[in-house]
Scaffold this active site. Structure first.
Site, PDB file in Angstrom:
ATOM      1  N   SER A  84       0.832  -1.195   0.000  1.00 17.41           N
ATOM      2  CA  SER A  84       0.000   0.000   0.000  1.00 17.41           C
ATOM      3  C   SER A  84       0.875   1.256   0.000  1.00 17.41           C
ATOM      4  CB  SER A  84      -0.950  -0.042   1.200  1.00 17.41           C
ATOM      5  OG  SER A  84      -2.030   0.840   1.025  1.00 17.41           O
ATOM      6  N   HIS A 235      -7.309  -6.143   0.516  1.00 15.93           N
ATOM      7  CA  HIS A 235      -6.161  -5.244   0.464  1.00 15.93           C
ATOM      8  C   HIS A 235      -5.010  -5.718   1.344  1.00 15.93           C
ATOM      9  CE1 HIS A 235      -4.003  -1.571  -0.225  1.00 15.93           C
ATOM     10  NE2 HIS A 235      -4.079  -1.182   1.029  1.00 15.93           N
TER      11      HIS A 235
END
Length: 253
Positions: A84, A235
């Site tokens: 991320s 994610h």
């Protein structure tokens, strides 16, 4: 800047960078599993964990911090894994210092701009008023009331800590700086360079961070890449499907 870190194992270096609101603690399990093949460094990026805080926060600074870390630990070249926000730091570093990167692994992020994905998270974090909270359960209640995703709540709670005197709660991350600089964090990596080294993008099947609308930007900056998708993962790929994640990392490295 001297970043807080932990190191495991021996061999060719692997440097791992966490995401927004995270810390090196999020990656200890993965680091230990890789440590039988590599020397693995997990790092608290600035404004996170036990690393120094600053008002300024952008990917050029984070790239420079990593370059300093390489110099301080006599690392000539390493594999880099970033998730991320940490993936954007890793990409920026590879674009700025390609000679320092043997192979690059980017976890569930593209070098593109994103919308205001974290407005609700910032609101919940501020509404928690951790300095005045009398218990961890009080903070947890506020987060859970405002954020419906349980995995997000549990992830954020890992960033909750007592201050040095033990009197008040505080966030390990620099909430004010992250909030102030969020538009920079969520912005695109603007570079006229490309990284021609071998790159692996790992996508969670149910995550939309890497998608058809940003794939061309990814390809233009990292032409020598492959993209793999881990089934039934969102994610936080490494936390949700750790063995599948480790298998892909070892295969690629």
């Amino acid at each position: 800047m001297e970043l807080n870190y932990k190191s495991f194992g021996e061999g060719f270096p692997v440097v791992i960078l966490h995401g927004l609101f995270g810390s090196l603690d999020n990656w200890q399990t993965i680091a230990k599993k890789l440590s039988d093949k590599f020397q693995v460094y997990i790092i608290d990026q600035r404004n996170h964990g036990k690393s120094p805080h600053s008002d300024e926060f952008n990917f050029q600074l984070l790239s420079n911090d990593l370059l300093d870390f390489f110099a301080q630990h006599q690392i000539e070249k390493a594999h880099i894994i970033g998730h991320s926000m940490g993936g954007k730091t890793a990409m920026a570093f590879a674009l700025n210092h390609p000679e320092k990167v043997e192979k690059l692994i980017v976890v569930d992020i593209a070098p593109t701009a994103y919308g205001d994905y974290h407005n609700d998270v910032f609101k919940a974090l501020y509404d928690s008023k951790v300095h005045d909270a009398e218990s961890r359960e009080e903070v947890e209640h506020t987060l859970r009331e405002q954020l419906k995703d349980e995995s997000t709540v549990q992830f954020l709670l890992k960033g909750l800590n007592r201050d040095k005197e033990g009197k008040h709660f505080e966030w390990k991350f620099n909430l004010d700086s992250l909030n102030k600089n969020y538009q920079i964090i969520s912005g695109a990596l603007n570079s006229s360079d490309t990284f021609k080294g071998k790159t692996l993008f790992i996508k969670g099947e149910t995550s939309n961070y890497i998608n058809p609308s940003n794939y061309s930007e990814l390809t233009s900056l990292f032409p020598n890449h492959e993209l793999t998708e881990i089934k039934a993962a969102g994610h936080w790929v490494h936390a949700e499907k750790p063995q599948e994640f480790i298998n892909e990392v070892i295969r690629f490295l």
